[in-house]
Design a protein around this motif. Sequence first.
Motif, mmCIF file in Angstrom:
data_model
loop_
_atom_site.group_PDB
_atom_site.id
_atom_site.type_symbol
_atom_site.label_atom_id
_atom_site.label_comp_id
_atom_site.label_asym_id
_atom_site.label_seq_id
_atom_site.Cartn_x
_atom_site.Cartn_y
_atom_site.Cartn_z
ATOM 1 N N THR A 162 0.827 -1.206 0.000
ATOM 2 C CA THR A 162 0.000 0.000 0.000
ATOM 3 C C THR A 162 0.861 1.255 0.000
ATOM 4 N N ALA A 163 1.891 1.270 0.846
ATOM 5 C CA ALA A 163 2.768 2.432 0.959
ATOM 6 C C ALA A 163 3.527 2.698 -0.338
ATOM 7 N N VAL A 164 3.977 1.653 -1.001
ATOM 8 C CA VAL A 164 4.699 1.819 -2.266
ATOM 9 C C VAL A 164 3.788 2.459 -3.311
ATOM 10 N N ILE A 165 2.557 1.963 -3.421
ATOM 11 C CA ILE A 165 1.605 2.533 -4.384
ATOM 12 C C ILE A 165 1.378 4.012 -4.089
ATOM 13 N N MET A 166 1.164 4.330 -2.813
ATOM 14 C CA MET A 166 0.834 5.702 -2.431
ATOM 15 C C MET A 166 2.031 6.646 -2.546
ATOM 16 N N ALA A 167 3.221 6.134 -2.298
ATOM 17 C CA ALA A 167 4.413 6.987 -2.349
ATOM 18 C C ALA A 167 4.668 7.539 -3.745
ATOM 19 N N PHE A 168 4.203 6.831 -4.775
ATOM 20 C CA PHE A 168 4.385 7.296 -6.154
ATOM 21 C C PHE A 168 3.414 8.418 -6.518
ATOM 22 N N GLY A 169 2.515 8.753 -5.607
ATOM 23 C CA GLY A 169 1.624 9.875 -5.838
ATOM 24 C C GLY A 169 0.288 9.483 -6.423
ATOM 25 N N ILE A 170 -0.518 10.495 -6.737
ATOM 26 C CA ILE A 170 -1.868 10.255 -7.247
ATOM 27 C C ILE A 170 -1.813 9.706 -8.672
ATOM 28 N N ALA A 171 -1.177 10.441 -9.564
ATOM 29 C CA ALA A 171 -1.110 10.006 -10.964
ATOM 30 C C ALA A 171 -0.151 8.837 -11.143
ATOM 31 N N GLY A 172 1.004 8.904 -10.486
ATOM 32 C CA GLY A 172 2.026 7.878 -10.683
ATOM 33 C C GLY A 172 1.808 6.605 -9.904
ATOM 34 N N GLY A 173 1.000 6.666 -8.847
ATOM 35 C CA GLY A 173 0.787 5.484 -8.023
ATOM 36 C C GLY A 173 -0.648 5.019 -8.013
ATOM 37 N N ILE A 174 -1.524 5.820 -7.402
ATOM 38 C CA ILE A 174 -2.919 5.418 -7.221
ATOM 39 C C ILE A 174 -3.645 5.254 -8.553
ATOM 40 N N LEU A 331 -8.544 4.744 1.742
ATOM 41 C CA LEU A 331 -8.739 5.049 3.164
ATOM 42 C C LEU A 331 -7.519 5.727 3.780
ATOM 43 N N TYR A 332 -6.336 5.335 3.359
ATOM 44 C CA TYR A 332 -5.120 5.955 3.901
ATOM 45 C C TYR A 332 -4.830 7.322 3.277
ATOM 46 N N GLU A 333 -5.465 7.630 2.145
ATOM 47 C CA GLU A 333 -5.120 8.869 1.441
ATOM 48 C C GLU A 333 -5.488 10.123 2.234
ATOM 49 N N ALA A 334 -6.646 10.130 2.903
ATOM 50 C CA ALA A 334 -7.043 11.326 3.657
ATOM 51 C C ALA A 334 -6.039 11.651 4.769
ATOM 52 N N PRO A 335 -5.616 10.673 5.585
ATOM 53 C CA PRO A 335 -4.594 10.990 6.586
ATOM 54 C C PRO A 335 -3.260 11.428 5.974
ATOM 55 N N VAL A 336 -2.862 10.803 4.864
ATOM 56 C CA VAL A 336 -1.607 11.194 4.205
ATOM 57 C C VAL A 336 -1.698 12.633 3.714
ATOM 58 N N GLU A 337 -2.799 12.973 3.062
ATOM 59 C CA GLU A 337 -2.972 14.331 2.549
ATOM 60 C C GLU A 337 -2.998 15.347 3.691
ATOM 61 N N GLY A 344 3.204 20.138 6.154
ATOM 62 C CA GLY A 344 4.152 20.437 5.090
ATOM 63 C C GLY A 344 5.103 19.311 4.759
ATOM 64 N N LEU A 345 4.743 18.064 5.122
ATOM 65 C CA LEU A 345 5.609 16.917 4.814
ATOM 66 C C LEU A 345 5.544 16.599 3.322
ATOM 67 N N LYS A 346 6.674 16.147 2.781
ATOM 68 C CA LYS A 346 6.665 15.640 1.411
ATOM 69 C C LYS A 346 5.901 14.312 1.399
ATOM 70 N N ARG A 347 5.384 13.954 0.240
ATOM 71 C CA ARG A 347 4.513 12.788 0.184
ATOM 72 C C ARG A 347 5.180 11.506 0.697
ATOM 73 N N PRO A 348 6.394 11.167 0.293
ATOM 74 C CA PRO A 348 6.993 9.932 0.819
ATOM 75 C C PRO A 348 7.088 9.909 2.348
ATOM 76 N N ALA A 349 7.408 11.067 2.943
ATOM 77 C CA ALA A 349 7.514 11.137 4.401
ATOM 78 C C ALA A 349 6.141 10.962 5.050
ATOM 79 N N ALA A 350 5.113 11.615 4.473
ATOM 80 C CA ALA A 350 3.759 11.492 5.011
ATOM 81 C C ALA A 350 3.261 10.050 4.905
ATOM 82 N N VAL A 351 3.537 9.409 3.770
ATOM 83 C CA VAL A 351 3.141 8.012 3.585
ATOM 84 C C VAL A 351 3.845 7.122 4.611
#
Length: 443
Positions: A162-174, A331-337, A344-351
């Motif tokens: 799940t984390a790998v998919i999300m770390a690539f971002g919205i367009a690149g992962g999800i 489900l994990y996207e709302a907390p990550v966002e 102000g965390l970068k996406r990989p750090a937030a994920v």
Amino acid sequence: MAKERDGFKSRTGFVLACIGSAVGMGNIWRFPYIVSDWGGMTFLFPYLMFVILIASTGVIEEMALGRAAKSGPIKAFGMCTELRTGKKRTGELIGMIPVLGSMALAVGYTVVVGWIFKYAFLALSGNLYTLGQDMGAIGGLFDSTATSFGNNSWLVITVLVTAVIMAFGIAGGIEKANKVMMPLLFVLFLGLSVYIFTLPGSENGYHYIFTINPEGLKDVRLWIYAFGQAFFSLSIAGNGTVIYGSYLSDFEDIVGSARNVAFFDTLAALLAAFVIIPGMAAGGAELSSGGPGLMFIYLLNVFNGMPGGKICGMIFYVCVLFAGMSSLVNLYEAPVETLQERLGLKRPAAVAVIAVTGCGAALFIQGIVSGWMDVVSIYICPLGAMLAGIMFFWVAGKDFAVEAVNRGREKKIGNWFIPLGKYVLVPAAFVALVAGALMGGIG
């Protein structure tokens, strides 16, 4: 200069991601059971009515709310109260409720998807088939999995994927992941349903599905459960659909997108019913249990006893895995966002932060996951949906709501939309909350 925000690159990608969010365990292990329990078309008739209602109001509203705010529930709710009172702090505090609800549901879902990962692996390796129809062995496998710290390794694998998919971002992962998983899920489920159709005895299942009992329609509980199933199946809870909507371009037609999500979510549920109910009938079994028992015990027993059951089991558990993973990512996207926007965390750090937190919590609730999920689904999800509806239809006001929905749309939405949202959807969400509390869950 404002930071460019990630987003979906195509309407198809957005719709597939929303379908992935909606298509989950409710479609696969609860929908077939409740269709059978309440008498086929007797249940489907009110269910389809409620799907149309919720898709025409709640799904559109949450997508439009997220897109208007270009953010998740916290900023979106704050925007609504600011429009009304000039102050956003109250709305932002209320917006924390669906975000926390999304995280809590994700933790419980992580446990369940961990089970699915294990069973998909065992199915693909052929080990599930070696259990035969020994109900003691089949039940023992599930009991040893669904216990305190009983599935640690597969749970960790679930979080990592799940984390790998999300770390690539919205367009690149999800978006990319759902463009693969969702079409495959439908193709595999369709193929499986065609095979089940050819099995002797399956006709009894179809006969049951397409039977309607007019007397059954008089039972108030049937309508409550049909509404609950539609409500939770379409995944309106003030979080996931809001956050996906926030990544949508202003040029996209939200009404059309909501229609597509509702159609394909319902199609997935029906395909699951057309696989499970006729499959159980072909295996000579009664569909007498819902929830985890149906998918991990009773249906496995049927697969292991039918011709071609090994292949059927492989396809089925892969389909369930795709459904579970696509919902978990949402489900994990709302907390990550939230961590990205508020800290102000970068996406990989937030994920990484959310993944570690979610994994740790999921490991510890494995033995009580059923009760955990009940609390979240009974109280927090309908509360989040009700709050989102109140913010959009009541607090932000008619002019805002109409403009937010019509943005990117050639034909303006009808005058029915605002009254239906204000006076039907919001009270219905309140009914889901109260009925769920009184009846121990309705979806």
